[in-house]
Design a protein around this motif. Sequence first.
Motif, PDB file in Angstrom:
ATOM      1  N   GLU A 106     -54.250  47.816 -11.621  1.00  0.00           N
ATOM      2  CA  GLU A 106     -55.415  47.793 -12.506  1.00  0.00           C
ATOM      3  C   GLU A 106     -55.740  46.351 -13.150  1.00  0.00           C
ATOM      4  O   GLU A 106     -56.764  45.921 -13.122  1.00  0.00           O
ATOM      5  CB  GLU A 106     -55.628  48.882 -13.555  1.00  0.00           C
ATOM      6  N   GLY A 107     -54.606  45.783 -13.906  1.00  0.00           N
ATOM      7  CA  GLY A 107     -54.820  44.683 -14.448  1.00  0.00           C
ATOM      8  C   GLY A 107     -54.971  43.554 -13.622  1.00  0.00           C
ATOM      9  O   GLY A 107     -55.734  42.609 -13.962  1.00  0.00           O
ATOM     10  N   ILE A 108     -54.283  43.607 -12.410  1.00  0.00           N
ATOM     11  CA  ILE A 108     -54.592  42.532 -11.380  1.00  0.00           C
ATOM     12  C   ILE A 108     -55.801  42.610 -10.890  1.00  0.00           C
ATOM     13  O   ILE A 108     -56.346  41.353 -10.741  1.00  0.00           O
ATOM     14  CB  ILE A 108     -53.424  42.535 -10.032  1.00  0.00           C
ATOM     15  N   GLY A 109     -56.540  43.494 -10.648  1.00  0.00           N
ATOM     16  CA  GLY A 109     -57.852  43.818 -10.338  1.00  0.00           C
ATOM     17  C   GLY A 109     -58.727  43.019 -11.484  1.00  0.00           C
ATOM     18  O   GLY A 109     -59.752  42.227 -10.945  1.00  0.00           O
ATOM     19  N   LYS A 110     -58.613  43.294 -12.570  1.00  0.00           N
ATOM     20  CA  LYS A 110     -59.198  42.695 -13.663  1.00  0.00           C
ATOM     21  C   LYS A 110     -59.192  40.989 -13.683  1.00  0.00           C
ATOM     22  O   LYS A 110     -60.248  40.280 -13.746  1.00  0.00           O
ATOM     23  CB  LYS A 110     -59.180  43.050 -15.139  1.00  0.00           C
ATOM     24  N   PHE A 111     -57.804  40.703 -13.674  1.00  0.00           N
ATOM     25  CA  PHE A 111     -57.526  39.215 -13.500  1.00  0.00           C
ATOM     26  C   PHE A 111     -58.233  38.464 -12.553  1.00  0.00           C
ATOM     27  O   PHE A 111     -58.795  37.480 -12.423  1.00  0.00           O
ATOM     28  CB  PHE A 111     -56.025  39.070 -13.514  1.00  0.00           C
ATOM     29  N   VAL A 112     -58.159  39.414 -11.220  1.00  0.00           N
ATOM     30  CA  VAL A 112     -58.801  38.447 -10.038  1.00  0.00           C
ATOM     31  C   VAL A 112     -60.397  38.520  -9.931  1.00  0.00           C
ATOM     32  O   VAL A 112     -60.853  37.318  -9.608  1.00  0.00           O
ATOM     33  CB  VAL A 112     -58.453  39.468  -8.762  1.00  0.00           C
ATOM     34  N   GLN A 113     -60.995  39.597 -10.567  1.00  0.00           N
ATOM     35  CA  GLN A 113     -62.376  39.162 -10.773  1.00  0.00           C
ATOM     36  C   GLN A 113     -62.726  38.152 -11.600  1.00  0.00           C
ATOM     37  O   GLN A 113     -63.921  37.677 -11.578  1.00  0.00           O
ATOM     38  CB  GLN A 113     -62.878  40.639 -11.341  1.00  0.00           C
ATOM     39  N   TRP A 114     -62.036  38.043 -12.632  1.00  0.00           N
ATOM     40  CA  TRP A 114     -62.177  36.921 -13.673  1.00  0.00           C
ATOM     41  C   TRP A 114     -61.994  35.601 -13.072  1.00  0.00           C
ATOM     42  O   TRP A 114     -62.719  34.750 -12.933  1.00  0.00           O
ATOM     43  CB  TRP A 114     -61.268  36.766 -15.003  1.00  0.00           C
ATOM     44  N   VAL A 115     -60.961  35.599 -11.868  1.00  0.00           N
ATOM     45  CA  VAL A 115     -60.378  34.249 -11.550  1.00  0.00           C
ATOM     46  C   VAL A 115     -61.708  33.840 -10.509  1.00  0.00           C
ATOM     47  O   VAL A 115     -62.013  32.350 -10.288  1.00  0.00           O
ATOM     48  CB  VAL A 115     -59.066  34.421 -10.626  1.00  0.00           C
ATOM     49  N   LYS A 116     -62.276  34.860  -9.754  1.00  0.00           N
ATOM     50  CA  LYS A 116     -63.131  34.471  -8.846  1.00  0.00           C
ATOM     51  C   LYS A 116     -64.209  33.961  -9.699  1.00  0.00           C
ATOM     52  O   LYS A 116     -65.149  33.042  -8.709  1.00  0.00           O
ATOM     53  CB  LYS A 116     -63.680  35.842  -8.203  1.00  0.00           C
ATOM     54  N   GLN A 117     -64.576  34.198 -10.878  1.00  0.00           N
ATOM     55  CA  GLN A 117     -65.907  33.555 -11.323  1.00  0.00           C
ATOM     56  C   GLN A 117     -65.327  31.961 -12.125  1.00  0.00           C
ATOM     57  O   GLN A 117     -66.301  31.447 -12.678  1.00  0.00           O
ATOM     58  CB  GLN A 117     -66.044  34.435 -12.481  1.00  0.00           C
ATOM     59  N   GLN A 118     -64.372  31.769 -11.919  1.00  0.00           N
ATOM     60  CA  GLN A 118     -63.858  30.314 -12.227  1.00  0.00           C
ATOM     61  C   GLN A 118     -64.002  29.313 -11.399  1.00  0.00           C
ATOM     62  O   GLN A 118     -63.654  29.562 -10.157  1.00  0.00           O
ATOM     63  CB  GLN A 118     -62.421  30.471 -12.979  1.00  0.00           C
ATOM     64  N   ALA A 119     -64.438  27.917 -11.643  1.00  0.00           N
ATOM     65  CA  ALA A 119     -64.243  26.890 -10.894  1.00  0.00           C
ATOM     66  C   ALA A 119     -62.881  26.628 -10.279  1.00  0.00           C
ATOM     67  O   ALA A 119     -61.889  26.826 -11.277  1.00  0.00           O
ATOM     68  CB  ALA A 119     -64.990  25.778 -11.337  1.00  0.00           C
ATOM     69  N   HIS A 120     -62.851  26.110  -9.221  1.00  0.00           N
ATOM     70  CA  HIS A 120     -61.541  25.744  -8.734  1.00  0.00           C
ATOM     71  C   HIS A 120     -61.077  24.560  -9.532  1.00  0.00           C
ATOM     72  O   HIS A 120     -61.992  23.551  -9.874  1.00  0.00           O
ATOM     73  CB  HIS A 120     -61.713  25.372  -7.172  1.00  0.00           C
ATOM     74  N   SER A 121     -59.798  24.475  -9.808  1.00  0.00           N
ATOM     75  CA  SER A 121     -59.169  23.383 -10.390  1.00  0.00           C
ATOM     76  C   SER A 121     -57.745  22.997  -9.949  1.00  0.00           C
ATOM     77  O   SER A 121     -57.193  23.916  -9.336  1.00  0.00           O
ATOM     78  CB  SER A 121     -59.274  23.833 -12.019  1.00  0.00           C
ATOM     79  N   GLU A 122     -57.204  21.699  -9.977  1.00  0.00           N
ATOM     80  CA  GLU A 122     -55.921  21.362  -9.756  1.00  0.00           C
ATOM     81  C   GLU A 122     -54.962  21.800 -10.808  1.00  0.00           C
ATOM     82  O   GLU A 122     -55.160  21.898 -11.799  1.00  0.00           O
ATOM     83  CB  GLU A 122     -55.977  19.921  -9.619  1.00  0.00           C
ATOM     84  N   SER A 123     -53.977  22.611 -10.228  1.00  0.00           N
ATOM     85  CA  SER A 123     -53.025  23.151 -10.968  1.00  0.00           C
ATOM     86  C   SER A 123     -51.845  22.383 -11.394  1.00  0.00           C
ATOM     87  O   SER A 123     -50.874  22.551 -12.091  1.00  0.00           O
ATOM     88  CB  SER A 123     -52.680  24.561 -10.542  1.00  0.00           C
ATOM     89  N   ASN A 124     -51.748  21.172 -10.666  1.00  0.00           N
ATOM     90  CA  ASN A 124     -50.535  20.292 -10.804  1.00  0.00           C
ATOM     91  C   ASN A 124     -49.192  20.954 -10.576  1.00  0.00           C
ATOM     92  O   ASN A 124     -48.033  20.616 -10.764  1.00  0.00           O
ATOM     93  CB  ASN A 124     -50.460  19.780 -12.273  1.00  0.00           C
ATOM     94  N   TYR A 125     -49.469  22.046  -9.577  1.00  0.00           N
ATOM     95  CA  TYR A 125     -48.178  22.723  -9.148  1.00  0.00           C
ATOM     96  C   TYR A 125     -47.402  21.925  -8.380  1.00  0.00           C
ATOM     97  O   TYR A 125     -45.986  21.822  -8.528  1.00  0.00           O
ATOM     98  CB  TYR A 125     -48.601  24.083  -8.310  1.00  0.00           C
ATOM     99  N   GLU A 126     -47.578  21.258  -7.507  1.00  0.00           N
ATOM    100  CA  GLU A 126     -46.787  20.272  -6.369  1.00  0.00           C
ATOM    101  C   GLU A 126     -46.177  19.422  -7.404  1.00  0.00           C
ATOM    102  O   GLU A 126     -44.980  18.974  -7.122  1.00  0.00           O
ATOM    103  CB  GLU A 126     -47.577  19.715  -5.367  1.00  0.00           C
ATOM    104  N   ARG A 127     -46.975  18.843  -8.338  1.00  0.00           N
ATOM    105  CA  ARG A 127     -46.258  17.950  -9.160  1.00  0.00           C
ATOM    106  C   ARG A 127     -45.043  18.419 -10.100  1.00  0.00           C
ATOM    107  O   ARG A 127     -44.205  17.797 -10.274  1.00  0.00           O
ATOM    108  CB  ARG A 127     -47.212  17.001 -10.148  1.00  0.00           C
ATOM    109  N   SER A 128     -45.275  19.684 -10.421  1.00  0.00           N
ATOM    110  CA  SER A 128     -44.112  20.272 -11.244  1.00  0.00           C
ATOM    111  C   SER A 128     -43.082  20.506 -10.426  1.00  0.00           C
ATOM    112  O   SER A 128     -41.787  20.273 -10.992  1.00  0.00           O
ATOM    113  CB  SER A 128     -44.791  21.621 -12.022  1.00  0.00           C
ATOM    114  N   LEU A 129     -43.259  20.844  -9.126  1.00  0.00           N
ATOM    115  CA  LEU A 129     -42.003  20.993  -8.213  1.00  0.00           C
ATOM    116  C   LEU A 129     -41.477  19.662  -8.297  1.00  0.00           C
ATOM    117  O   LEU A 129     -39.978  19.725  -8.155  1.00  0.00           O
ATOM    118  CB  LEU A 129     -42.590  21.357  -6.980  1.00  0.00           C
TER     119      LEU A 129
END
Length: 377
Positions: free
Chosen positions: A344-367
């Motif tokens: 249930e919590g993931i469902g709420k989280f995903v619905q919120w994420v879908k409303q957000q603009a795409h943004s760079e996470s710097n994930y590859e840089r952190s690795l």
Amino acid sequence: MKNILITGGAGFIGSNLALRLLSKGYSVRILDNLSPQIHGTNPEKTSPLFISIKDKLEFIKGSVTVKADWEKAIAGQDVIVHFAAETGTGQSMYEIERYTEVNIQGTAIMLDMLVNTPNNVNKVVIASSRSIYGEGKYLSDALGPVYPDHRNGAEMKAGNFEVNYPGAGSLSLTATDENSKIHPSSVYGITKQVQEQLVMNVCSSIGIAGVAFRYQNVYGPGQSLTNPYTGILSIFSNRIRAGLDINIFEDGLESRDFVYIDDVVNATIAGIEKEEANNKIFNVGTSIPITVLEVAKTLMKHFETEVPYKVSGMFRLGDIRHNYADISLLQNTLQVTPQVQFSEGIGKFVQWVKQQAHSESNYERSLSEMRDKGLLK
């Protein structure tokens, strides 16, 4: 206790707590430095977390490492909720000075002021962490409860990811209670342990109630999608939205206890309001372990999108294998029980994420940073 200071109050947990406290009639003041790692490069205009609280309460932009900022923040306050901290186990292993300065020295400045200067504070709530436990609690037929040490890098490189304990034979994972061994496996965990011990020791000595909450993995709408150091939910979500593959570390069966933001706020408010919480330490989680592989599959289900995923066998030094909370003390003492199940919590989280603009996470840089430091294998 109407006047409440929240340090780090523009962050994920802090902003949610602040809004709930305002709705209950409290006067809320926030001290926060609006860290770019959390809020982006122009936080006053673009940070959703800051915008959610802007102009609704008293905000002080400042740092917990600066005594003058503490002086302004503490004046006239009845309760301090101390959330301000550098977070992220991986990053803490190579930014040791910064984590120590903010988490330990920042807390020491606060306590020094409470001891040595006039103030109205009668309760301090400290955000501790499940990371102070290191590896979780296990049961052995031969030895009973045991607490395995940190895993060996050579063993993990050979694909042996589970923990071992000398003479214990086979082990079964069980919930970690508040009396479990404290043996953090990261610099971040060490700093949270020291924070907790400082608050609980000093406050009791000067007649101020101390309350410590050992939060498990907190998630939900509003958490940072750009900070790659604070959780796989944001990392996986960004890659799913972009149609990119997911790299699952170890064998994917490592597990964590994911607790929804509303349940964390409920527990924290109970700690503020109830005298039964005074001078006690509580786990805050769900008491349900969720594997990383299950996280990836649940996210894809709610995004209604499948992306390739690879169980790579990669691992980070300092990561633990398993840990989930025994929350019976929280339930029995404060009458707080988590209400939101993981799906249930993931469902709420995903619905919120879908409303957000795409943004760079710097994930590859952190690795790359961790790999360069020899911490990612």
